[in-house]
Write an enzyme that holds these catalytic residues in place. Structure first.
Site, PDB file in Angstrom:
ATOM      1  NE  ARG A 153      46.147 -54.132 -98.703  1.00 11.89           N
ATOM      2  CZ  ARG A 153      45.743 -53.086 -99.110  1.00 11.89           C
ATOM      3  NH1 ARG A 153      45.056 -52.538 -97.642  1.00 11.89           N
ATOM      4  NH2 ARG A 153      45.670 -52.540-100.133  1.00 11.89           N
ATOM      5  CB  SER A 157      45.293 -50.511 -94.008  1.00  8.10           C
ATOM      6  OG  SER A 157      45.069 -49.271 -94.265  1.00  8.10           O
ATOM      7  CD  GLU A 163      50.202 -48.098 -83.226  1.00 11.59           C
ATOM      8  OE1 GLU A 163      50.826 -47.316 -82.171  1.00 11.59           O
ATOM      9  OE2 GLU A 163      49.758 -47.781 -84.142  1.00 11.59           O
ATOM     10  CG  PHE A 211      52.393 -48.397 -87.331  1.00 12.12           C
ATOM     11  CD1 PHE A 211      53.545 -47.390 -87.361  1.00 12.12           C
ATOM     12  CD2 PHE A 211      51.341 -48.321 -88.385  1.00 12.12           C
ATOM     13  CE1 PHE A 211      53.594 -46.522 -88.189  1.00 12.12           C
ATOM     14  CE2 PHE A 211      51.363 -47.271 -89.093  1.00 12.12           C
ATOM     15  CZ  PHE A 211      52.463 -46.512 -89.161  1.00 12.12           C
ATOM     16  CG  HIS A 237      50.317 -51.657 -95.455  1.00 10.84           C
ATOM     17  ND1 HIS A 237      49.031 -52.460 -95.434  1.00 10.84           N
ATOM     18  CD2 HIS A 237      49.866 -50.682 -96.432  1.00 10.84           C
ATOM     19  CE1 HIS A 237      47.964 -51.861 -95.883  1.00 10.84           C
ATOM     20  NE2 HIS A 237      48.504 -50.890 -96.523  1.00 10.84           N
ATOM     21  CG  ASP A 283      52.209 -45.469 -97.621  1.00 14.79           C
ATOM     22  OD1 ASP A 283      51.907 -44.435 -98.134  1.00 14.79           O
ATOM     23  OD2 ASP A 283      51.307 -46.301 -97.230  1.00 14.79           O
ATOM     24  NE  ARG A 288      49.081 -49.561-100.210  1.00 15.90           N
ATOM     25  CZ  ARG A 288      48.779 -49.371-101.382  1.00 15.90           C
ATOM     26  NH1 ARG A 288      48.895 -49.921-102.332  1.00 15.90           N
ATOM     27  NH2 ARG A 288      47.621 -48.200-101.729  1.00 15.90           N
TER      28      ARG A 288
END
Lengths: 253, 308
Positions: free
Chosen positions: B5, B31, B52, B77, B102, B110, B160
């Site tokens: 990322r 992020s 989104e 998402f 991620h 998470d 991530r």
């Protein structure tokens, strides 16, 4: 068109048509010979199933030929079932799923701002379409970004696919909803040409943020058996009904 | 060690003077790492809030007006906006570049809700779409910048957590749609993507102890698949292993299987997530739990060879 195709959406095409006539005849800046001109105004038909209304307008204004109208819903024809920018000159947005056009319009409005262009982005939504949650994501975003070049019509014909809007999902006070999201709001009779023209001038008078006109309309306007009849959201007239309808619209048959 | 990322963020930063590049965020710029671009060029960064569906179509509108939008959020998402991507971006073929960060179970603590293990499969199903999953920060930077030359849309999954840097000084070997051979061998070809590329190289080292020489390929682009390379690997090695932090259904293993079965049938063993969701755990713990770690690649290689 819908009669020839044996399918399609006549009701919403007739409810929107007076606004489209006014918009394309008096306000929208475009060149049918250069439909992709970068600095043209945009018209985004978010309720893309009401494509016969838009195709009629595009033919009237020289984007397509009248003969092309016969290609509506026909394999290889340029008039696809739902308006499609890949297929039809003058169509800025490929529609078909409700709740998408306003967001696309926001992107076009941002682009116009980045280009430092004065072009205007017009979007037409249906009232049933307002049930899509994504419309309200977009409504929030347009105000947040103060998109004064974004102008919206809601074609409030009060009928959706299965039934009346009030039976499917009551919308309560539609103007109040838009106001609460921070929009400038005006209500008009969407079949009264004077009110439509006043509405267009009002839209142009607002440049600090987005503005919406809630146009009260009649689904199937102008054809007795279609008016306010949910059966003609997505069904064509029969042979006999076609003749009656054309006569009522003043067409010699 | 670095996270892919961060490579995405670097690519955007490298493009700040390209006036046609615009960035879209959905409250996750810190992020996904688009924040560096935002800090440098706020006027070309559009915050879409936590929305989104709206973001994907705002990007479409920008692309239709001549801009090149890069929109990012978590991989999971992006899926919320699948139909917007399908009908608003892929179908009209607009050059919108979506980055889902991620991605994968490697995302870790998470938990299962955040670990998209289906994104690559989902986006492979869309006509016009280029689908990528780079294995390190350097390749993420190079491939993101190459998106600028694509005429259609793309989806890139980034990770991530940090993984070994494999392309430092090897940037020139990277090209969208072309797999990269990291190791040559003639007994088995291990084709991997994303965080499992480094694991595949580890597995190949372990296999050497058993006298097995494996080729290792980073198939950073799943679509279009580098079919010429896959065919060559089958010719050289006679059997194939795929490895991905993704479901067995429809990802890299699916793509390779589809190609092999229709063209050059060869033994194929797929390392991937077997029809289940993830849960909270550290990245390495997740790879172990889901049987997609180095040892699983080693075992799969031996099974593939035994089927030759």
């Amino acid at each position: 068109m819908t009669h020839r195709a044996g399918a399609g959406h006549p009701g919403g095409s007739l409810s929107e048509i007076d606004i489209l006539v006014a918009l394309y005849s008096t306000r929208l800046r475009y060149d049918p010979k250069q439909p992709n001109l970068a600095d043209r105004d945009r018209f985004i038909l978010s309720k893309g199933h009401a494509s016969p209304g838009m195709y009629a307008i595009l033919a009237e204004h020289g984007f397509i030929a009248r003969k092309d109208l016969e290609s509506y819903r026909v394999l290889g024809g340029i008039c696809q079932g739902h308006v499609d920018s890949k297929w039809t000159p003058g169509v800025d947005f490929s529609a078909g799923s409700l709740g998408m056009g306003l967001s696309f319009g926001i992107g076009c409005a941002h682009a116009a701002r980045l280009d430092e262009s004065k072009r205007t982005i017009f979007v037409m939504l249906g009232d049933g379409e307002l049930q899509e949650g994504s419309v309200w994501e977009a409504a929030m975003a347009a105000v947040h970004h103060e998109l004064g070049n974004l102008k919206v019509f809601v074609d409030r014909n009060r009928i959706q696919n299965d039934d009346f809007v009030d039976a499917q999902m009551r919308m309560f006070d539609v103007p109040a909803k838009w106001k609460a999201f921070g929009w400038e709001v005006k209500e008009i009779d969407g079949h009264d040409m004077e009110e439509i023209l006043e509405g267009l001038a009002w839209l142009d008078s607002i440049d600090e943020g987005p503005a919406v006109i809630i146009a009260n309309t009649v689904k199937g306007k102008g054809i007795s058996y279609m008016e306010n009849n949910p059966a003609f959201h997505g069904a064509p007239p029969s042979d006999e009904q076609l003749l009656i309808g054309l006569r009522e619209l003043g067409v010699e048959v | 060690m670095a996270a892919s990322r961060d490579g995405y963020g670097q690519a955007l930063l490298d493009m700040i003077d390209d006036k046609e590049v615009v960035i879209l965020e959905a409250d996750l710029g810190k992020s996904t790492k688009s924040l560096h671009f935002r800090n440098a060029r706020p006027e070309r960064t559009i915050s879409c809030g936590i929305g989104e569906q709206n973001m994907m179509l705002v990007a479409a509108g920008l692309a239709s007006s001549g801009y090149t939008p890069f929109a990012s959020t978590f991989a999971i998402f992006t899926e919320r906006a699948f139909e917007q991507i399908r009908n608003g971006i892929a179908r009209p073929g607009l050059a919108v570049h979506i980055c889902g960060s991620h991605g994968g179970a490697h995302t870790g603590t998470d938990g299962g809700s955040a670990q998209s293990i289906e994104d690559l499969s989902i986006y492979r199903t869309l006509p016009n779409m280029t689908v990528m999953h780079p294995c390190d920060d350097v390749s993420a930077t190079v491939l993101t910048k190459q998106c600028r030359n694509l005429t259609g849309p793309s989806y890139m999954r980034t990770a991530r957590n940090k993984t070994p840097v494999l392309y430092d000084g090897r940037e020139d070997t990277l090209k969208i749609g072309k797999g990269v051979v990291h190791r040559d061998g003639n007994d088995v070809a291990i084709i991997a993507c994303g965080v499992l590329v480094a694991k595949a190289i580890e597995a190949a080292d372990i296999l050497t102890d058993d006298g097995i020489e494996a080729s290792v390929v980073d198939m950073h682009t799943l679509k279009p698949l580098d079919e010429d390379l896959v065919a060559k690997l089958v010719g050289d090695c006679g059997c194939v292993v795929t490895a991905e932090d993704h479901l067995l259904i429809g990802g890299l293993g699916g793509a390779v299987a589809e190609f092999l079965v229709s063209n050059i049938p060869a033994p194929l063993e797929r390392v991937g997530v077997n029809d289940r969701f993830g849960e909270s755990g550290q990245a390495e713990e997740m790879l172990d739990l889901l049987s997609i770690n180095t040892a699983d690649i080693v075992a799969a290689a031996k099974r593939a060879i035994s089927r030759k």
